[in-house]
Design an enzyme around this catalytic site. Structure first.
Site, PDB file in Angstrom:
ATOM      1  N   SER A  40      21.276   9.774  37.118  1.00 14.57           N
ATOM      2  CA  SER A  40      20.199   9.310  36.250  1.00 14.57           C
ATOM      3  C   SER A  40      20.798   8.808  34.952  1.00 14.57           C
ATOM      4  O   SER A  40      21.850   9.294  34.517  1.00 14.57           O
ATOM      5  CB  SER A  40      19.215  10.441  35.950  1.00 14.57           C
ATOM      6  OG  SER A  40      18.282  10.048  34.954  1.00 14.57           O
TER       7      SER A  40
ATOM      8  N   ASP B 201      15.050  23.228  53.350  1.00 13.42           N
ATOM      9  CA  ASP B 201      15.110  23.589  51.932  1.00 13.42           C
ATOM     10  C   ASP B 201      16.561  23.426  51.498  1.00 13.42           C
ATOM     11  O   ASP B 201      17.420  24.248  51.833  1.00 13.42           O
ATOM     12  CB  ASP B 201      14.642  25.034  51.746  1.00 13.42           C
ATOM     13  CG  ASP B 201      14.775  25.516  50.306  1.00 13.42           C
ATOM     14  OD1 ASP B 201      15.200  24.723  49.432  1.00 13.42           O
ATOM     15  OD2 ASP B 201      14.469  26.697  50.048  1.00 13.42           O
TER      16      ASP B 201
ATOM     17  N   TYR C 104      16.460  18.786  33.460  1.00 14.14           N
ATOM     18  CA  TYR C 104      16.777  17.584  34.231  1.00 14.14           C
ATOM     19  C   TYR C 104      18.069  16.949  33.753  1.00 14.14           C
ATOM     20  O   TYR C 104      18.951  16.610  34.555  1.00 14.14           O
ATOM     21  CB  TYR C 104      15.619  16.591  34.126  1.00 14.14           C
ATOM     22  CG  TYR C 104      15.780  15.363  34.988  1.00 14.14           C
ATOM     23  CD1 TYR C 104      15.488  15.409  36.352  1.00 14.14           C
ATOM     24  CD2 TYR C 104      16.239  14.158  34.461  1.00 14.14           C
ATOM     25  CE1 TYR C 104      15.642  14.290  37.161  1.00 14.14           C
ATOM     26  CE2 TYR C 104      16.389  13.035  35.256  1.00 14.14           C
ATOM     27  CZ  TYR C 104      16.088  13.107  36.607  1.00 14.14           C
ATOM     28  OH  TYR C 104      16.244  12.003  37.394  1.00 14.14           O
TER      29      TYR C 104
ATOM     30  N   LYS D 217      21.732  16.436  35.761  1.00 16.72           N
ATOM     31  CA  LYS D 217      22.336  15.136  36.034  1.00 16.72           C
ATOM     32  C   LYS D 217      23.728  15.003  35.410  1.00 16.72           C
ATOM     33  O   LYS D 217      24.597  14.313  35.960  1.00 16.72           O
ATOM     34  CB  LYS D 217      21.407  14.011  35.572  1.00 16.72           C
ATOM     35  CG  LYS D 217      20.107  13.942  36.367  1.00 16.72           C
ATOM     36  CD  LYS D 217      20.352  13.799  37.866  1.00 16.72           C
ATOM     37  CE  LYS D 217      19.059  13.688  38.653  1.00 16.72           C
ATOM     38  NZ  LYS D 217      19.292  13.519  40.111  1.00 16.72           N
TER      39      LYS D 217
END
Length: 244
Positions: free
Chosen positions: A136, A54, A149, A153
């Site tokens: 990204s 993890d 998200y 990034k």
């Protein structure tokens, strides 16, 4: 023989990247939550080490990196690839739990793995190594409804820049690959239709995930005196420059 650690190696970009590095003679440590997909990726290769981990848990990450050095002797590269997302929504529609899930994996996980790799690279002989972060194009132009998200990034860009600076005295370089529309099981929906900046829903062109793997291999094979700090790789006709 060089060694790379790849997170999220059980599927998608992580899987094809791990397989490409193995094909090119690297020793590869494959990290992910579930051991079975990692074992499938390794496919019995003697140069592969599959470890259930993890990456949002500091103790688990430190233990994994210690095991990797015990097995392979050193770490030459880390591909911080593991990531997750939640369904699109405006900020008031995104749960705190969803936010924390994305930040824990995409950001905290990348921090913890970079921290562990940096510590090993700093003291090994010869000193140094390379950390490659999966970014990204959301860090350049977000999609609608992508707060967790996109924020994660953007933060990865900060991580990459500071790692580049802090790593200089120890011959540790850092790179970031900003990826756009790489075809995986999770991203396949984009080819069927995704919300655009003008509110419409349209399918978008996709590229093969192996192209990201080839980019990572190219960066990893550079001498430590040479670096590509940031690279954008994307489906040629995706609407990156039409977003925002």
């Amino acid at each position: 023989m060089q060694t790379i650690v790849i997170t999220g190696a059980g599927s998608g970009i992580g899987r094809v990247t791990a397989q490409l590095f193995l094909e090119n003679g690297w020793q590869v440590a494959l990290l992910g939550r579930r051991l079975d997909p990692l074992t499938e990726t390794a496919d019995g290769n003697d140069n592969a080490l599959a470890l259930s981990c993890d990456i949002s848990n500091a103790e688990a990450v430190d233990a994994a990196f210690t095991t990797i050095v015990e097995r392979f002797g050193r770490i030459d590269a880390l591909f911080n690839n593991a990531g997750c997302n939640v369904p699109a929504g405006t900020i008031d529609e995104i749960s705190v739990e969803g936010w924390q899930q994305v930040i824990n994996v995409n950001l905290t996980g990348s921090f913890l793995c970079a921290r562990a790799a940096f510590a090993k690279m700093r003291v090994q002989s010869p000193q140094g190594g390379r950390i490659i972060n999966n970014g990204s194009i959301s860090a350049q132009a977000p999609r609608p409804g992508s707060v967790p998200y996109t924020v994660s990034k953007h933060a990865i860009t900060g991580l990459t820049k500071t790692l580049s600076l802090d790593g200089r005295p120890f011959d540790i370089s850092a790179s970031q690959i900003d990826i756009g529309n790489a075809l995986t099981e999770l991203s396949a929906r984009i080819s069927k239709g995704v919300t655009q900046a003008d509110g419409s829903t349209k399918p978008e062109p996709m590229m093969q995930a192996i192209e990201v793997a080839r980019a990572a291999l190219h960066i990893a094979n550079l001498p430590l005196g040479t670096n590509i700090p940031f690279m954008t790789i994307m489906a040629t006709n995706m609407p990156l420059h039409g977003r925002g």
